[in-house]
Scaffold this motif. Structure first.
Motif, mmCIF file in Angstrom:
data_model
loop_
_atom_site.group_PDB
_atom_site.id
_atom_site.type_symbol
_atom_site.label_atom_id
_atom_site.label_comp_id
_atom_site.label_asym_id
_atom_site.label_seq_id
_atom_site.Cartn_x
_atom_site.Cartn_y
_atom_site.Cartn_z
ATOM 1 N N VAL A 298 34.340 -19.989 54.110
ATOM 2 C CA VAL A 298 35.657 -20.638 54.082
ATOM 3 C C VAL A 298 35.958 -21.174 52.684
ATOM 4 O O VAL A 298 37.056 -21.007 52.152
ATOM 5 N N PHE A 299 34.963 -21.813 52.068
ATOM 6 C CA PHE A 299 35.149 -22.429 50.751
ATOM 7 C C PHE A 299 35.515 -21.381 49.698
ATOM 8 O O PHE A 299 36.454 -21.571 48.919
ATOM 9 N N THR A 300 34.763 -20.287 49.649
ATOM 10 C CA THR A 300 35.026 -19.268 48.635
ATOM 11 C C THR A 300 36.372 -18.577 48.877
ATOM 12 O O THR A 300 37.048 -18.183 47.926
ATOM 13 N N TYR A 301 36.752 -18.442 50.136
ATOM 14 C CA TYR A 301 38.063 -17.852 50.446
ATOM 15 C C TYR A 301 39.184 -18.759 49.940
ATOM 16 O O TYR A 301 40.152 -18.292 49.312
ATOM 17 N N LYS A 302 39.050 -20.051 50.197
ATOM 18 C CA LYS A 302 40.074 -21.012 49.774
ATOM 19 C C LYS A 302 40.135 -21.125 48.248
ATOM 20 O O LYS A 302 41.221 -21.306 47.681
ATOM 21 N N ARG A 303 38.999 -21.023 47.589
ATOM 22 C CA ARG A 303 38.944 -21.185 46.127
ATOM 23 C C ARG A 303 39.103 -19.847 45.380
ATOM 24 O O ARG A 303 39.095 -19.825 44.159
ATOM 25 N N ILE B 252 30.386 -25.628 42.402
ATOM 26 C CA ILE B 252 29.093 -25.772 43.069
ATOM 27 C C ILE B 252 28.972 -27.161 43.683
ATOM 28 O O ILE B 252 28.551 -27.319 44.841
ATOM 29 N N ILE B 253 29.371 -28.179 42.925
ATOM 30 C CA ILE B 253 29.281 -29.556 43.429
ATOM 31 C C ILE B 253 30.177 -29.734 44.651
ATOM 32 O O ILE B 253 29.771 -30.338 45.655
ATOM 33 N N ASP B 254 31.398 -29.215 44.585
ATOM 34 C CA ASP B 254 32.310 -29.327 45.724
ATOM 35 C C ASP B 254 31.745 -28.608 46.953
ATOM 36 O O ASP B 254 31.856 -29.111 48.082
ATOM 37 N N LEU B 255 31.156 -27.447 46.731
ATOM 38 C CA LEU B 255 30.564 -26.704 47.852
ATOM 39 C C LEU B 255 29.424 -27.492 48.478
ATOM 40 O O LEU B 255 29.292 -27.542 49.705
ATOM 41 N N VAL B 256 28.612 -28.129 47.652
ATOM 42 C CA VAL B 256 27.503 -28.949 48.167
ATOM 43 C C VAL B 256 28.038 -30.114 48.985
ATOM 44 O O VAL B 256 27.515 -30.427 50.067
ATOM 45 N N LEU B 257 29.090 -30.771 48.482
ATOM 46 C CA LEU B 257 29.652 -31.928 49.184
ATOM 47 C C LEU B 257 30.198 -31.543 50.552
ATOM 48 O O LEU B 257 30.150 -32.345 51.494
ATOM 49 N N TRP B 258 30.705 -30.341 50.671
ATOM 50 C CA TRP B 258 31.164 -29.850 51.977
ATOM 51 C C TRP B 258 30.002 -29.279 52.801
ATOM 52 O O TRP B 258 29.910 -29.496 54.008
#
Length: 277
Positions: free
Chosen positions: A107-112, A50-56
């Motif tokens: 994009v984020f959820t696909y990569k993770r 969640i934190i990484d997603l927010v930072l992006w």
């Protein structure tokens, strides 16, 4: 008529100016992140994700909100291109930010290798709280208001006196459309928070889709009252986009509801801690 108008500037230190608008936007974002961090582990999503997603997501959301606004005000910015980067002069659009954040999330959820719909469900109440608080930044700036009205009408809404005074703009009392949208979103937030943990009520993706349905419906009507809408020809852009989003969300909701293999929201991700991307 002389009324006490609230100062949009919170603090000024030399050449550095801190505005209430920025503080309220940041506060809404912070509360939203906190809410998501509380909910994510219950659905087997790590807080770090969640934190990484927010930072992006936050920087791209701000960029998207600005680009969206500039596109629909291009005659002005084509004449004054130096103003494009001056976001502190005003001019961001929520819909632009939401669309940019959605792309980043995909994009984020696909990569993770994370479940997209579940992440969007977790984020939906956070988006609402950001919009609820953020609209009060518009209030401090005396923007995002509606047409001319009367003090009597505002008093009939049982509004606090400081709100009524702040709605006296350019010699007239104005419709507090910022407040209408904030209140509508608050009601939507209460409903989602109350209902989302009911067993077998929501399938994954339906909390986010419900948010889109709720917000776009309210925004369509509130936008019709505003005097600062972005236009595409004779059409208000936000009203057109509200209709498109509402119809799209409704179709996706109905289609996915008929698919038995869509898991319940409360089933979570099924990922076990610690998981590796």
């Amino acid at each position: 008529m002389s009324l006490l108008v609230l100062n949009p500037i919170f603090l000024k230190l030399g050449s550095v100016t801190i505005r209430w608008y920025g503080i309220l936007i940041a506060a809404g974002a912070a509360i939203g992140v906190w809410m998501a961090l509380k909910e994510a582990p219950k659905r087997q999503i790590m807080a770090d994700d969640i934190i990484d997603l927010v930072l992006w997501g936050v920087p791209f959301a701000l960029l998207g909100a600005r680009i969206y606004y500039v596109i629909f005000q291009w005659p002005f910015y084509a004449q004054y291109p130096g103003e494009i980067i001056k976001i502190w002069h005003g001019g961001i659009a929520i819909y632009g930010g939401l669309l940019a954040a959605l792309v980043v999330t995909i994009v984020f959820t696909y990569k993770r290798h994370l479940p997209l719909w579940l992440i969007l469900d977790i984020a939906a109440p956070s988006l609402l709280i950001g919009q609820i608080v953020g609209r009060w930044g518009n209030f401090m700036n005396q923007e995002a208001y509606g047409g001319i009205t009367s003090a009597h009408f505002l008093q009939s809404l049982q509004l606090p006196n400081f709100v009524i005074q702040q709605m006296y703009i350019n010699g007239h009392f104005r419709q507090p459309t910022f407040l209408y949208e904030s209140a509508w979103n608050l009601l939507g937030l209460i409903l989602l928070l109350f209902l989302r943990h009911h067993p077998h009520l929501f399938k994954q993706g339906e909390i986010f889709l419900s948010y889109i349905l709720w917000y776009s419906c309210g925004r369509f009507f509130v936008e019709g009252l505003r005097t600062d809408s972005l236009y595409w020809g004779p059409w208000r852009v936000s009203q057109m986009l509200s209709v498109i989003l509402f119809v799209t969300a409704a179709v996706i909701f109905i289609y996915r509801r008929k698919r038995d293999q869509v898991p319940d929201y409360l089933a979570g991700s099924g990922l076990k801690y610690p998981y590796h991307h």
